[in-house]
Design a protein around this motif. Structure first.
Motif, PDB file in Angstrom:
ATOM      1  N   ALA A  85       0.831  -1.206   0.000  1.00  6.96           N
ATOM      2  CA  ALA A  85       0.000   0.000   0.000  1.00  6.96           C
ATOM      3  C   ALA A  85       0.867   1.259   0.000  1.00  6.96           C
ATOM      4  O   ALA A  85       0.584   2.215  -0.751  1.00  6.96           O
ATOM      5  N   ILE A  86       1.922   1.279   0.818  1.00  7.89           N
ATOM      6  CA  ILE A  86       2.819   2.444   0.850  1.00  7.89           C
ATOM      7  C   ILE A  86       3.499   2.609  -0.508  1.00  7.89           C
ATOM      8  O   ILE A  86       3.668   3.730  -1.016  1.00  7.89           O
ATOM      9  N   GLY A  87       3.876   1.492  -1.142  1.00 11.31           N
ATOM     10  CA  GLY A  87       4.512   1.555  -2.458  1.00 11.31           C
ATOM     11  C   GLY A  87       3.603   2.184  -3.507  1.00 11.31           C
ATOM     12  O   GLY A  87       4.059   2.976  -4.346  1.00 11.31           O
ATOM     13  N   ILE A  88       2.319   1.832  -3.475  1.00 11.70           N
ATOM     14  CA  ILE A  88       1.370   2.426  -4.420  1.00 11.70           C
ATOM     15  C   ILE A  88       1.254   3.928  -4.185  1.00 11.70           C
ATOM     16  O   ILE A  88       1.215   4.733  -5.131  1.00 11.70           O
ATOM     17  N   LEU A  89       1.208   4.346  -2.919  1.00 17.40           N
ATOM     18  CA  LEU A  89       1.101   5.776  -2.602  1.00 17.40           C
ATOM     19  C   LEU A  89       2.369   6.532  -2.983  1.00 17.40           C
ATOM     20  O   LEU A  89       2.313   7.694  -3.384  1.00 17.40           O
ATOM     21  N   VAL A  90       3.532   5.880  -2.856  1.00 16.05           N
ATOM     22  CA  VAL A  90       4.773   6.524  -3.303  1.00 16.05           C
ATOM     23  C   VAL A  90       4.766   6.680  -4.824  1.00 16.05           C
ATOM     24  O   VAL A  90       5.140   7.720  -5.371  1.00 16.05           O
ATOM     25  N   ALA A  91       4.313   5.630  -5.519  1.00 19.04           N
ATOM     26  CA  ALA A  91       4.239   5.704  -6.979  1.00 19.04           C
ATOM     27  C   ALA A  91       3.231   6.748  -7.444  1.00 19.04           C
ATOM     28  O   ALA A  91       3.392   7.356  -8.511  1.00 19.04           O
ATOM     29  N   GLU A  92       2.189   6.994  -6.640  1.00 18.36           N
ATOM     30  CA  GLU A  92       1.198   8.010  -6.952  1.00 18.36           C
ATOM     31  C   GLU A  92       1.609   9.392  -6.455  1.00 18.36           C
ATOM     32  O   GLU A  92       0.821  10.344  -6.549  1.00 18.36           O
ATOM     33  N   GLU A  93       2.821   9.503  -5.898  1.00 17.19           N
ATOM     34  CA  GLU A  93       3.406  10.761  -5.423  1.00 17.19           C
ATOM     35  C   GLU A  93       2.637  11.354  -4.245  1.00 17.19           C
ATOM     36  O   GLU A  93       2.673  12.551  -4.003  1.00 17.19           O
ATOM     37  N   VAL A  94       1.937  10.492  -3.489  1.00 17.71           N
ATOM     38  CA  VAL A  94       1.317  10.937  -2.232  1.00 17.71           C
ATOM     39  C   VAL A  94       2.372  11.036  -1.141  1.00 17.71           C
ATOM     40  O   VAL A  94       2.305  11.895  -0.249  1.00 17.71           O
ATOM     41  N   ILE A  95       3.388  10.170  -1.202  1.00 15.80           N
ATOM     42  CA  ILE A  95       4.495  10.157  -0.249  1.00 15.80           C
ATOM     43  C   ILE A  95       5.784  10.339  -1.044  1.00 15.80           C
ATOM     44  O   ILE A  95       6.002   9.628  -2.042  1.00 15.80           O
ATOM     45  N   PRO A  96       6.659  11.276  -0.658  1.00 19.33           N
ATOM     46  CA  PRO A  96       7.939  11.439  -1.369  1.00 19.33           C
ATOM     47  C   PRO A  96       8.798  10.176  -1.235  1.00 19.33           C
ATOM     48  O   PRO A  96       8.838   9.554  -0.163  1.00 19.33           O
ATOM     49  N   PRO A  97       9.491   9.773  -2.290  1.00 16.60           N
ATOM     50  CA  PRO A  97      10.288   8.534  -2.235  1.00 16.60           C
ATOM     51  C   PRO A  97      11.354   8.540  -1.150  1.00 16.60           C
ATOM     52  O   PRO A  97      11.630   7.497  -0.543  1.00 16.60           O
ATOM     53  N   GLN A  98      11.962   9.708  -0.870  1.00 17.41           N
ATOM     54  CA  GLN A  98      13.037   9.748   0.117  1.00 17.41           C
ATOM     55  C   GLN A  98      12.535   9.506   1.541  1.00 17.41           C
ATOM     56  O   GLN A  98      13.306   9.166   2.440  1.00 17.41           O
ATOM     57  N   LYS A  99      11.206   9.649   1.744  1.00  8.45           N
ATOM     58  CA  LYS A  99      10.655   9.459   3.086  1.00  8.45           C
ATOM     59  C   LYS A  99      10.608   7.984   3.509  1.00  8.45           C
ATOM     60  O   LYS A  99      10.488   7.691   4.694  1.00  8.45           O
ATOM     61  N   VAL A 100      10.669   7.083   2.542  1.00 12.67           N
ATOM     62  CA  VAL A 100      10.578   5.660   2.877  1.00 12.67           C
ATOM     63  C   VAL A 100      11.941   4.984   2.853  1.00 12.67           C
ATOM     64  O   VAL A 100      12.036   3.784   3.153  1.00 12.67           O
ATOM     65  N   GLN A 101      12.982   5.721   2.523  1.00 12.72           N
ATOM     66  CA  GLN A 101      14.312   5.124   2.485  1.00 12.72           C
ATOM     67  C   GLN A 101      14.786   4.782   3.900  1.00 12.72           C
ATOM     68  O   GLN A 101      14.642   5.587   4.822  1.00 12.72           O
ATOM     69  N   GLY A 102      15.341   3.606   4.064  1.00  9.95           N
ATOM     70  CA  GLY A 102      15.843   3.176   5.371  1.00  9.95           C
ATOM     71  C   GLY A 102      14.765   2.758   6.344  1.00  9.95           C
ATOM     72  O   GLY A 102      15.029   2.570   7.529  1.00  9.95           O
ATOM     73  N   ARG A 103      13.523   2.612   5.855  1.00 11.66           N
ATOM     74  CA  ARG A 103      12.414   2.203   6.720  1.00 11.66           C
ATOM     75  C   ARG A 103      11.836   0.879   6.221  1.00 11.66           C
ATOM     76  O   ARG A 103      11.615   0.707   5.024  1.00 11.66           O
ATOM     77  N   VAL A 104      11.578  -0.025   7.142  1.00 10.09           N
ATOM     78  CA  VAL A 104      10.973  -1.319   6.825  1.00 10.09           C
ATOM     79  C   VAL A 104       9.518  -1.279   7.282  1.00 10.09           C
ATOM     80  O   VAL A 104       9.235  -0.987   8.445  1.00 10.09           O
ATOM     81  N   CYS A 105       8.605  -1.569   6.365  1.00 14.33           N
ATOM     82  CA  CYS A 105       7.175  -1.504   6.658  1.00 14.33           C
ATOM     83  C   CYS A 105       6.585  -2.919   6.646  1.00 14.33           C
ATOM     84  O   CYS A 105       6.689  -3.619   5.629  1.00 14.33           O
ATOM     85  N   VAL A 106       5.977  -3.323   7.739  1.00 10.29           N
ATOM     86  CA  VAL A 106       5.307  -4.621   7.820  1.00 10.29           C
ATOM     87  C   VAL A 106       3.981  -4.449   8.528  1.00 10.29           C
ATOM     88  O   VAL A 106       3.842  -3.619   9.430  1.00 10.29           O
ATOM     89  N   GLY A 107       3.003  -5.228   8.119  1.00 13.80           N
ATOM     90  CA  GLY A 107       1.696  -5.179   8.762  1.00 13.80           C
ATOM     91  C   GLY A 107       0.617  -5.694   7.831  1.00 13.80           C
ATOM     92  O   GLY A 107       0.730  -5.587   6.605  1.00 13.80           O
ATOM     93  N   GLU A 108      -0.424  -6.256   8.419  1.00 13.39           N
ATOM     94  CA  GLU A 108      -1.587  -6.711   7.651  1.00 13.39           C
ATOM     95  C   GLU A 108      -2.649  -5.624   7.681  1.00 13.39           C
ATOM     96  O   GLU A 108      -2.934  -5.037   8.730  1.00 13.39           O
ATOM     97  N   LEU A 109      -3.237  -5.356   6.533  1.00  6.68           N
ATOM     98  CA  LEU A 109      -4.276  -4.328   6.437  1.00  6.68           C
ATOM     99  C   LEU A 109      -5.653  -4.958   6.509  1.00  6.68           C
ATOM    100  O   LEU A 109      -5.931  -5.964   5.839  1.00  6.68           O
ATOM    101  N   SER A 110      -6.523  -4.360   7.315  1.00  7.76           N
ATOM    102  CA  SER A 110      -7.937  -4.727   7.262  1.00  7.76           C
ATOM    103  C   SER A 110      -8.605  -3.869   6.202  1.00  7.76           C
ATOM    104  O   SER A 110      -8.024  -2.900   5.699  1.00  7.76           O
TER     105      SER A 110
END
Length: 509
Positions: A85-110
């Motif tokens: 989900a975060i990847g889709i938002l980064v690709a849609e330019e909702v989140i700047p790409p540099q904001k996710v660098q060095g961060r590991v995202c894990v979790g199940e979405l309801s």
């Protein structure tokens, strides 16, 4: 546009960092996930689509391709939802790409955007240190924060994760009180002070706890075998930090870690039913999962009515008892799980249960008794250091108002003193107890004087014991000497260790 987000996937009890690459291109609407995903990961397409729409984000009606790299690792579980989900938002330019660098995202979405708990958070925390921060469900944040050097941010919803990455919301990293885990022992309901009589069995269990030895109890129904075994964890020391982390990792990836216990410090006690399968006890499945022997790692595995277990199930215990781990091989690969545990087995002396009982008559024939006892194979009996007989408790002992039985904390103090001696003695050898002594270390730490050696040789010859049983007796004698505060193993220690081999004696009918 192409976006890259880090996530993690479990292989056995180890976590591997995964590159989640999201490409959004023109064309007919399509959402595909590649990179060896299992069915749960493929289903993330529907969860991610609904979560984005129901939290007010735009879901692009385009061709979306998600690649999970490296492609050679099987991806399973729902923990990749958040990263996709975060990847889709980064690709849609909702989140700047540099904001996710060095961060590991894990979790199940309801479907409403809430982030649900995952399994294996402790292993993922180990994989993240020290170069990556971790965004994970709030329910798992304390578990991941146990690992020193890991910055774990607790998340509740997808919008909260987006706001944090964009810098509009601040989150405090989770903090785990490491010292509290190993200084406070949970209150336990069971206590050896509740057990009337059975002083001989209590002494044997104290020796087993002090040295980490395997033990077999033989006695009629109602003699207290199960009651004695269930109280064994109350006299065992808390786990060392490295033991606690390894045991917690096994329970975490199995989804059996209690929500309010981010780190297990009390040694686990597992008591499977005798109908358990090979895969349930040893581990297995298409994608091998830990079995009871791994869930009992650094703790106690109790097999009540052990002859009722199927013979292949019992014989499957030989390798983990000897090696301290179990290797499960399937067409997809091999996984290795830790399995160093104390085996406590209980059995009746015969099928009816009353052979040798002074108050009830045994109705079993000698052939039935031999066949019943043969269900525990000779090689498995060899791996049981201590054999004891647990006689029935008389009514007088149950109602006697004599000396108060020793409480667990009193016994535990002696066990801790013996364990401290062993920890100091083996500090250069990477082991913690006498039961872990390798054959090459026996001569160095368990030397016998002439009298003790002659006594042991005489017993081995008369009882016809194997070389493995010889080593077991010496290890038990070392523990008895530690409990008595003796640096040397004396003949009386060897004599006591020999008398704890009751099944090796020839039966008289």
């Amino acid at each position: 546009m192409l976006a890259k987000v880090l996530s993690a996937a479990l292989v056995g009890i180890d976590a591997h960092l995964i590159d989640v690459e999201v490409d959004i291109a023109g064309g007919l609407p399509q959402f595909s996930v590649v990179g060896l995903p299992d069915a749960t990961v493929r289903e993330s397409r529907d969860r991610v689509r609904s979560a984005l729409k129901n939290t007010g984000f735009h879901f692009p009606a385009k061709k979306i391709t998600v690649n999970l790299a490296p492609a050679g690792i099987k991806k399973e579980g729902s923990g990749l939802d958040l990263a996709i989900a975060i990847g889709i938002l980064v690709a849609e330019e909702v989140i700047p790409p540099q904001k996710v660098q060095g961060r590991v995202c894990v979790g199940e979405l309801s479907l409403d955007g809430h982030i649900k708990a995952i399994t294996g958070a402790l292993s993922i925390g180990i994989a993240c240190r020290p170069n990556h921060s971790l965004l994970l469900p709030a329910e798992n944040s304390q578990e991941a924060a146990v690992i020193q050097g890991v910055t774990a941010y607790p998340l509740h919803t997808l919008p909260e994760a987006v706001a944090f990455l964009n810098g509009t919301t601040l989150l405090d990293p989770a903090h785990a009180d490491w010292d509290r885990f190993f200084t406070t022992r949970p209150v336990e309901d069971d206590d050896y002070g509740d057990v009337k009589g059975q002083d001989h069995a209590k002494c044997a269990l104290e020796i087993a706890a002090a040295g980490g030895h395997n033990l077999l109890m033989v006695g009629p129904p109602g003699s207290g075998k199960t009651m004695l075994a269930k109280r064994l964890p109350t006299i065992l020391p808390l786990m060392e930090p490295e033991e606690a982390i390894e045991t917690t990792r096994v329970h975490s990836v199995s989804g059996q870690l209690p929500a309010n216990h981010p780190l297990l410090t009390v040694r686990p006690f597992r008591a499977p039913h005798h109908s358990i399968s090979d895969a349930g006890l040893i581990g297995g499945g298409t994608i091998p999962r830990p079995g009871e022997v791994s869930l009992a790692h650094n703790g106690v595995l109790f097999l009540d009515e052990s002859p009722e277990f199927r013979r292949p199930v019992l014989d499957g215990l030989r390798q983990p008892l000897e090696d301290g781990h179990v290797t499960l091989t399937r067409a997809s690969g091999s996984l290795r799980y830790p399995a160093r545990f104390m085996l406590i087995a209980a059995m009746n002396p015969c099928p009816c249960g009353y052979y040798g009982d002074r108050t009830r008559e045994c109705v079993c024939t000698p052939h039935q008794i031999r066949r019943y006892r043969a269900k525990l194979s000779g090689p498995l009996q060899d791996r049981l250091d201590i054999h004891i007989e647990v006689p029935p408790v008389s009514v007088r002992d149950l109602h006697d108002h004599g000396p108060i039985p020793e409480r667990s904390d009193t016994i535990r103090s002696r066990v801790l003193a013996a364990r401290d001696l062993q920890r100091h003695r083996y500090r250069q050898d990477g082991i913690h107890s006498n039961a872990q002594l390798k054959p090459r270390l026996l001569k160095r730490y368990c030397g016998l004087d002439t009298q003790a050696q002659e006594l042991l040789e005489h017993a081995l010859t008369k009882l016809g014991l194997s070389a493995r049983a010889h080593g077991r007796i010496v290890r038990v004698a070392r523990t008895i000497a530690d409990l008595s505060g003796s640096d040397k193993i004396e003949s009386l220690h060897v004599a006591e260790a020999i008398q704890y081999r009751s099944l090796d004696r020839r039966m008289e009918f």
